[in-house]
Design a protein around this motif. Structure first.
Motif, PDB file in Angstrom:
ATOM      1  N   TYR A 147      -8.871   0.198   3.043  1.00  0.00           N
ATOM      2  CA  TYR A 147      -9.122   0.722   4.395  1.00  0.00           C
ATOM      3  C   TYR A 147     -10.412   1.539   4.427  1.00  0.00           C
ATOM      4  O   TYR A 147     -11.237   1.422   5.325  1.00  0.00           O
ATOM      5  CB  TYR A 147      -7.969   1.621   4.864  1.00  0.00           C
ATOM      6  N   ASP A 169      -7.102   6.698  12.647  1.00  0.00           N
ATOM      7  CA  ASP A 169      -6.451   5.657  13.445  1.00  0.00           C
ATOM      8  C   ASP A 169      -5.901   4.548  12.567  1.00  0.00           C
ATOM      9  O   ASP A 169      -4.764   4.108  12.723  1.00  0.00           O
ATOM     10  CB  ASP A 169      -7.452   5.062  14.450  1.00  0.00           C
ATOM     11  N   VAL A 170      -6.714   4.094  11.632  1.00  0.00           N
ATOM     12  CA  VAL A 170      -6.321   2.914  10.865  1.00  0.00           C
ATOM     13  C   VAL A 170      -5.221   3.239   9.854  1.00  0.00           C
ATOM     14  O   VAL A 170      -4.387   2.392   9.534  1.00  0.00           O
ATOM     15  CB  VAL A 170      -7.558   2.263  10.193  1.00  0.00           C
ATOM     16  N   THR A 171      -5.178   4.483   9.376  1.00  0.00           N
ATOM     17  CA  THR A 171      -4.170   4.843   8.367  1.00  0.00           C
ATOM     18  C   THR A 171      -2.983   5.586   8.965  1.00  0.00           C
ATOM     19  O   THR A 171      -2.045   5.917   8.239  1.00  0.00           O
ATOM     20  CB  THR A 171      -4.781   5.745   7.268  1.00  0.00           C
ATOM     21  N   GLY A 172      -3.037   5.873  10.259  1.00  0.00           N
ATOM     22  CA  GLY A 172      -1.953   6.656  10.849  1.00  0.00           C
ATOM     23  C   GLY A 172      -1.957   8.092  10.370  1.00  0.00           C
ATOM     24  O   GLY A 172      -0.911   8.711  10.232  1.00  0.00           O
ATOM     25  N   ASP A 223       1.599   1.943   0.097  1.00  0.00           N
ATOM     26  CA  ASP A 223       0.181   2.295   0.056  1.00  0.00           C
ATOM     27  C   ASP A 223      -0.383   2.355  -1.359  1.00  0.00           C
ATOM     28  O   ASP A 223      -1.561   2.617  -1.548  1.00  0.00           O
ATOM     29  CB  ASP A 223      -0.054   3.633   0.761  1.00  0.00           C
ATOM     30  N   LEU A 282      -5.220   1.926   0.629  1.00  0.00           N
ATOM     31  CA  LEU A 282      -6.022   3.005   1.215  1.00  0.00           C
ATOM     32  C   LEU A 282      -7.495   2.855   0.846  1.00  0.00           C
ATOM     33  O   LEU A 282      -8.377   3.119   1.661  1.00  0.00           O
ATOM     34  CB  LEU A 282      -5.509   4.372   0.767  1.00  0.00           C
TER      35      LEU A 282
END
Lengths: 465, 465
Positions: free
Chosen positions: A299, A235-238, A285, A296
């Motif tokens: 995250y 979810d957070v990184t798509g 990123d 990343l």
């Protein structure tokens, strides 16, 4: 037959007797056979010549490339074994179109290296990458560790070239992303394990090589909490999770025993261990932020931190350099070696929906204990796509087929597959007979009969008699 | 036959005579036919019952769902027309597993709406989405505007259920991402245009619905510069381009003439116009930044600004609300209506590698001018995947088949496909005969014969005699 083959291919390309030894068993030592001879054609035309001779004589032909399969798909007693190892050219790499044209004998890691030089990636990977060849990947629709993000082998193929049972060459080497000109023969050939045609070349898709990875080993309390980790990261990184590999405590212990010099990731032995890797493909990123990290990694640490506070994550190590990352991967990629350490064994290669993996493990363990209270098992799983390699070392006197049926029962009750990514070969013929939709089996038989009426292409594989 | 069908399905589900009118022509008005009758089964079992009767009697059956095809694939003179419109249930939506189980009669936009309620998307879309049904999408392996990011229909399907020529039901409704249990019959059925089986249901993949879009109309100098725009956007966003649609000046003019109340995007009429859309799936891409914009819009404006300075972009409008976005899409989705405004016409549905689109347009225009100096043409292209809809309105007396051959010659010289996404149906039988690899055609014939020996499933389509 052998004389005809020598006349067509030259003496050096036709091996007999002791020279066939490297092609007379699989690498697991589970299967061995005595081929009539081994032929090593150097071109599609030579493959075609072999098939024309074999077709005229009604002689069976078994194609082989890297011979790293686990399912007995290259057993070839009395057959001509057709090795594609000399067809090892990367015919073309077109970076702008993000594709490569490869021959069936190209070793997977050689393709990785060739396209990496262009900043691109062929994202299929698994433990045997240093010896597996493209022909085998295509014939079995191989899976591996990055399926979660990039799909199976067939999802990475735009076109194929193949030689049919009678020696005719079918040219389906499309480079296009939209191409609807009749039945999709490409997908029919991919995954047919050499029973409908011998794939000699393919056009494969390339993707931008990730510019950075964020990789970690994570210890969790339950498989269900591991899925929470996966979903939060996606979810957070798509959707940047490249791999999500589950290794239970038993696996970690086996690894530590087999490789005593390898460091364990944690001081304790936990029940649920996950290797997670995120891949960054966009420049944003890999820009180092104020915290000195690429986004990343930030995250990943943020999500892990949250789960640590919630008590779901018990411990975690984020790789801080390529050596640490390699160490994490080496542990995962030792799976086949660890499984094969004891015999007899059964490697069930099954898949269920992600949210049913935990139920599968519980139920399979309970059922196995009923038929064999002292069984030993070692599990490793591409958890991100629901694929579980369930190795069973049964007690003496326990029938392996009963073990297989027991595991299959649970898989089928959960709507899963008894054959996820290793192929059917000969090892899962009984499973196909028991479990595959009978109408689908009839369709397969009709197609086989239509395309190979003499039944000379890899006979006795995939379709139960 | 008709009495037997009434006994099996009930009187209301079997239409004859004038009641067949809605199923007696295609929506383009290019094809009409007189079916024996129309049957409207409500379940897979009823489809099976129809096929059992048809098989026993040797009567042809032509499946139809939305009837929005452009290739004459549902012509049904004297045949039983089997409409799937009553099988319109979304059987299941499982958000956690990101999949839906749909019947063949589900209208595409109904599926869009059903999954949107769960924050998910079925990312296949095209102009006819309000009337096209899933059965047709599956039978033709439909493409559309989002193939660039999400693939064709087949790439979005995990499993199918189908009824065979003799009425048997084959259950391939897998929900799994790894499932190698023999030949991939799913991919064989998808795209076979109802000639091998009637797909009655499918398990389709869902993706997270984009949380925001950045959409723009861009005027450029050349197609080559449009590709520069595409590649820069893909690089900077890590592949977030959902659609990249090319409309030449002729298209813009036709649209303005047909819809005089619609606003033109630019004051001038430019030669190269592109509708570009980025989709944001990660939360970080919808967080409003200090500039008051979501990051994707900022990226889009940054890339456009750079190209404007370089002189490659001539003008650009970024949609600032959903109404403006809809207006941009309405212009693109009017393509079929604009093409069909004049007759006779030919819509060549071709694909080439992206970097060859410009060459194709130049060469095709020059060749057409040789055989018909006064021809008119209107082009619209899914430029992001190399698919070009090349509509030709020839002068009086010009043979349409000669036009087709001329366009095909250029496509084949460039390694492209003469049939990208509309299907073969009856309209491209001559092209299949001329252009398809003859060995592949033989394979198709052998498979058709094996699975439908009486030749009753959608006869005369896809495979040239």
């Amino acid at each position: 037959m052998i004389e005809d083959l020598r006349a067509a291919l030259g003496d050096k390309a036709v091996l007999t007797g002791a020279d066939c030894a490297p092609w007379s068993h699989d690498w697991t030592g589970q299967y061995d056979w005595t081929p009539l001879c081994v032929v090593r054609p150097a071109s599609t035309q030579e493959v075609s010549a072999v098939m024309q001779l074999a077709h005229a004589a009604g002689v069976a032909v078994v194609p082989v490339s890297g011979n790293t399969g686990l399912a007995g798909g290259t057993r070839a007693d009395g057959a001509v074994m057709l090795s594609l190892d000399r067809m090892n050219a990367v015919r073309d790499i077109r970076p702008e179109a993000r594709l490569a044209v490869v021959e069936a004998g190209v070793i997977l890691s050689d393709l990785h290296d060739a396209v990496a030089a262009q900043g691109l990636s062929f994202p299929m990977t698994f433990g045997a990458k240093g010896s597996a060849r493209m022909g085998g990947l295509l014939a079995t629709n191989a899976g591996g560790s990055n399926v979660l993000r990039y799909g199976n082998t067939r999802d990475l193929v735009l076109g194929v070239e193949a030689v049919l049972a009678d020696g005719r060459v079918v040219d389906l080497l499309s480079e296009l992303h939209k191409n609807n000109t009749g039945y999709d023969l490409r997908h029919l050939l991919i995954g047919s394990e050499g029973t409908l045609g011998i794939i000699t070349a393919a056009v494969v898709k390339l993707v931008p090589a990730p510019k950075a990875f964020a990789t970690a080993m994570v210890a969790l309390d339950t498989v269900s909490e591991a899925l929470t980790l996966l979903n939060r990261l996606q979810d957070v990184t798509g959707g940047a999770v490249e791999a999500f590999e589950f290794m239970p405590g038993r696996y970690m212990r086996a690894h530590a025993e087999t490789f005593p010099e390898a460091r364990m990731p944690f001081d304790e032995l936990y029940g649920v261990n996950v290797l997670v890797e995120l891949g960054a493909t966009a420049p944003r990123d890999v820009q180092i932020g104020e915290d000195g990290q690429v986004p990343l990694t930030a995250y990943l640490e943020e999500v892990l931190g949250g789960l640590l506070e919630e008590g779901a994550v018990l411990d975690a190590v984020v790789a801080s350099n390529e050596a640490q990352r390699s160490e994490m991967w080496a542990r995962r990629e030792a799976a086949a070696e660890l499984s094969l350490a004891h015999k007899p064994l059964l490697i069930a290669d099954v898949a269920v929906a992600l949210d049913r993996v935990e139920t599968f493990l519980d139920k399979a363990g309970a059922r196995m204990a009923q038929i064999d209270p002292d069984f030993d098992t070692m599990i490793v799983s591409h958890l991100g796509d629901g694929n579980i390699h369930y190795t069973v070392w049964p007690s003496e006197g326990i029938d392996l087929d009963e073990v297989t049926e027991t595991v299959e029962d649970v898989v089928l009750e959960l709507g899963g597959s008894f054959s996820a990514e290793h192929g059917v070969g000969t090892s899962k013929l009984a499973s196909m007979r028991r479990r595959k939709d009978p109408v689908a089996l009839d369709m397969m038989r009709a197609i086989k009969q239509a395309l190979d009426p003499k039944g000379i292409l890899n006979p006795g594989k995939v379709i139960p008699s």
